[in-house]
Design a protein around this motif. Structure first.
Motif, PDB file in Angstrom:
ATOM      1  N   PHE A   1       0.732  -1.098   0.421  1.00 27.60           N
ATOM      2  CA  PHE A   1      -0.185  -0.087  -0.127  1.00 27.60           C
ATOM      3  C   PHE A   1       0.976   1.059   0.098  1.00 27.60           C
ATOM      4  CE2 PHE A   1       0.822  -1.302   4.733  1.00 27.60           C
ATOM      5  CZ  PHE A   1       1.037  -0.323   5.427  1.00 27.60           C
ATOM      6  N   GLU A   2       0.588   2.032  -0.159  1.00 20.90           N
ATOM      7  CA  GLU A   2       0.737   3.730   0.255  1.00 20.90           C
ATOM      8  C   GLU A   2       0.201   4.863   1.490  1.00 20.90           C
ATOM      9  OE1 GLU A   2       1.853   1.756  -3.928  1.00 20.90           O
ATOM     10  OE2 GLU A   2      -0.422   2.902  -3.172  1.00 20.90           O
ATOM     11  N   ARG A   3       1.076   5.342   1.799  1.00 19.23           N
ATOM     12  CA  ARG A   3       0.313   6.228   2.378  1.00 19.23           C
ATOM     13  C   ARG A   3      -0.459   7.317   2.002  1.00 19.23           C
ATOM     14  NH1 ARG A   3       5.689   6.523   4.635  1.00 19.23           N
ATOM     15  NH2 ARG A   3       6.300   4.691   6.179  1.00 19.23           N
ATOM     16  N   VAL A   4      -1.344   7.323   2.725  1.00 16.83           N
ATOM     17  CA  VAL A   4      -2.178   9.157   2.200  1.00 16.83           C
ATOM     18  C   VAL A   4      -1.130  10.700   1.291  1.00 16.83           C
ATOM     19  CG1 VAL A   4      -4.331  10.494   2.047  1.00 16.83           C
ATOM     20  CG2 VAL A   4      -4.239   8.782   2.721  1.00 16.83           C
ATOM     21  N   GLY A   5      -1.193  10.493   0.351  1.00 22.45           N
ATOM     22  CA  GLY A   5      -0.363  11.527  -0.041  1.00 22.45           C
ATOM     23  C   GLY A   5       1.438  10.843  -0.258  1.00 22.45           C
ATOM     24  N   GLY A   6       0.975   9.724  -0.733  1.00 19.26           N
ATOM     25  CA  GLY A   6       2.565   9.513  -0.738  1.00 19.26           C
ATOM     26  C   GLY A   6       2.985   8.487  -1.940  1.00 19.26           C
ATOM     27  N   GLU A   7       4.510   8.370  -2.147  1.00 19.91           N
ATOM     28  CA  GLU A   7       3.995   7.199  -3.551  1.00 19.91           C
ATOM     29  C   GLU A   7       5.375   6.184  -3.387  1.00 19.91           C
ATOM     30  OE1 GLU A   7       6.608  10.258  -5.689  1.00 19.91           O
ATOM     31  OE2 GLU A   7       4.691  11.371  -6.781  1.00 19.91           O
ATOM     32  N   GLU A   8       5.593   6.271  -1.652  1.00 20.00           N
ATOM     33  CA  GLU A   8       6.364   4.590  -1.811  1.00 20.00           C
ATOM     34  C   GLU A   8       6.021   3.869  -1.338  1.00 20.00           C
ATOM     35  OE1 GLU A   8       9.963   3.648   1.595  1.00 20.00           O
ATOM     36  OE2 GLU A   8       8.757   5.434   2.173  1.00 20.00           O
ATOM     37  N   THR A   9       5.614   2.796  -2.278  1.00 20.85           N
ATOM     38  CA  THR A   9       4.977   1.410  -1.793  1.00 20.85           C
ATOM     39  C   THR A   9       5.692   0.962  -0.732  1.00 20.85           C
ATOM     40  OG1 THR A   9       5.178   1.364  -4.347  1.00 20.85           O
ATOM     41  CG2 THR A   9       4.341  -0.046  -3.067  1.00 20.85           C
ATOM     42  N   LEU A  10       4.413   0.440   0.307  1.00 18.23           N
ATOM     43  CA  LEU A  10       5.068  -0.247   1.944  1.00 18.23           C
ATOM     44  C   LEU A  10       4.163  -2.069   0.963  1.00 18.23           C
ATOM     45  CD1 LEU A  10       3.966   2.646   4.229  1.00 18.23           C
ATOM     46  CD2 LEU A  10       6.870   2.233   2.860  1.00 18.23           C
ATOM     47  N   SER A  11       5.576  -1.797   2.242  1.00 17.43           N
ATOM     48  CA  SER A  11       5.351  -3.891   2.262  1.00 17.43           C
ATOM     49  C   SER A  11       5.337  -4.212   3.859  1.00 17.43           C
ATOM     50  CB  SER A  11       6.522  -4.681   1.991  1.00 17.43           C
ATOM     51  OG  SER A  11       6.430  -4.302  -0.248  1.00 17.43           O
TER      52      SER A  11
END
Length: 457
Positions: free
Chosen positions: A270-280
């Protein structure tokens, strides 16, 4: 303390002799005193479970005796008798903890009936205490590692079995059940018995948040993502990494949130709201709902693919009305929990009072039961919660037993109520007396006595 011994305090010699002889004929050991001072001295060295005292005496009156007996031995029962009985004096005595109040003159038969009634209650309470003591070790073993999930009924044992089978796996679990059935407790038990037990358990109430707030809560947001986002915030999925996340009331989320949640379940990204980094993240997802998701799917309000992702392992929780045999243990648990919070000794409820709980449908399930027990603890003035107080605050199907009793005296109303409970227990047990007595929490011999008393034999 012996429940077959009675202490009589009466300054009228002839009255005292009549009471003593009447009760001795009933098989009781009776000690008699014409002075409150002498009687209290005897009682402190030889406590008994029933004291019968006159009210008007010098220099120590019945009120003082009542106070001193209940202070020294709170479990002792005291019957107050008086030739000057009024409603106010009776109420005062009962508020101070008297088991009964009887106005002179009275017949030998009335005295014996009143004493038998108190003695039956003493025997019931003793049996209940013994049963509790016998079950403590068993309960501790059964409830071990299940948190606050209380019960030994077959429906609850099935839930325990599911927890044991599923806890060690990482499969997604959907807990289904009516509001108040303990879905969060099951989720916590699943986590505490899993290999993730030392990692976070994060809860999100999906039904309590708007779409925008829920997205931020689940996935986090970057600084400046929206008005008020003054710094980066980690979401609940990120905080739960390595542990478990509990999504409560999952059936209340919107269609757009369903799409975003489906992606997390499929890809664990997913990505944080307003963010571009994909987190696992590595989390176990446990969700719960009181709604019928299959019905929502039919109404096109819930995604079928998300439903199957969430419901890899379904656990159905029974409503309280389907596991009423657990009510005594639950009541005892909530009485102790309330007392522990107050650093006090738990209040008690006699077997007849516990039976009252089983005649109610409990639409609010365990949460409603817990709230009622707490309310009764707060408003009851003595160490034991009276049956009449339970009837007053239950309502619902209990009214079937109390309709038409409004214009009777308290003794008459309670007698009618007791008779109705016995009739109900006999019907429920197909008129097998020992089974009916077990349902009522009394001895079979006591049941026969009561049936004869009410003309039911």
């Amino acid at each position: 303390m012996s429940s077959e011994e009675i202490l009589i305090i009466e300054d009228n010699a002839s009255m005292r002799l009549g009471m003593v002889e009447s009760l001795r004929r009933d098989g009781f050991s009776v000690f008699e005193f014409g002075s409150g001072v002498d009687a209290l001295e005897f009682f402190h060295g030889h406590p008994v479970e029933l004291v019968i005292t006159d009210l008007k005496m010098e220099p120590v009156d019945g009120t003082e005796i009542l106070k001193k007996v209940k202070t020294a031995y709170p479990s002792a029962s005291v019957m107050v008798v008086s030739a000057f009985g009024t409603v106010n004096t009776a109420v005062e005595a009962m508020q101070l903890g008297a088991a009964d109040f009887m106005t002179k003159p009275f017949s030998s038969e009335e005295l014996r009936v009143r004493v038998r009634r108190i003695m039956e209650k003493i025997h019931q309470e003793k049996a209940l205490v013994q049963l509790k003591e016998q079950n403590v070790l068993l309960q501790d073993e059964i409830f071990k590692n299940y948190g606050e999930i209380v019960g030994r009924s077959e429906p609850v044992k099935r839930v325990f079995d599911w927890i044991d089978r599923v806890a060690q796996e990482d499969s997604t679990v959907l807990i289904e059940g009516e509001s108040g059935t303990g879905k969060e407790l099951v989720a916590r038990a699943l986590h505490s018995k899993s290999p993730r037990r030392d990692r976070p358990f994060i809860k999100v109430n999906c039904g309590a948040l708007s779409d925008s707030l829920l997205e931020s809560e689940l996935f986090g947001h970057e600084k400046g993502a929206f008005t008020g986002a003054v710094r980066r915030k980690k979401g609940r999925f990120e905080l739960a990494d390595g542990g478990s996340i509990f999504l409560d009331e999952i059936g209340d989320i919107s269609a757009s949130m369903q799409v975003k949640l489906l992606r997390v379940l499929q890809e664990r990204e997913f990505e944080r709201v307003g963010g571009e980094e994909t987190l696992s993240v590595n989390v176990r997802v446990i969700s719960a709902t009181h709604r019928q998701l299959s019905k929502l799917i039919h109404e096109e309000k819930f995604r079928e693919d998300l439903y199957y992702r969430l419901r890899v392992i379904p656990i159905a929780l029974p409503p309280l009305r389907e596991r009423k045999e657990d009510i005594p243990a639950l009541v005892e648990h909530f009485l102790k929990k309330y007392a522990d919070n107050k650093s006090a000794k738990p209040k008690t409820i006699d077997p007849t009072g516990l039976e009252l709980f089983s005649h109610y449908s409990w639409p609010g399930n365990i949460r409603e039961l817990q709230n009622l027990v707490e309310r009764l603890c707060v408003i009851s003035q003595g160490s034991q919660i009276e049956d009449a107080l339970i009837v007053q605050h239950l309502g619902g199907s209990v009214n079937n037993f109390t309709n038409g009793l409004e214009h009777l005296s308290l003794d008459e109303a309670l007698a009618n109520f007791e008779k109705n409970l016995i009739v109900h227990a006999l019907k429920k047990s197909d008129h097998v007396k020992n089974r009916a007595a077990k349902l009522l929490g009394i001895r079979t011999s006591s049941l026969y006595y009561k049936m004869e008393k009410f003309g039911l034999l």
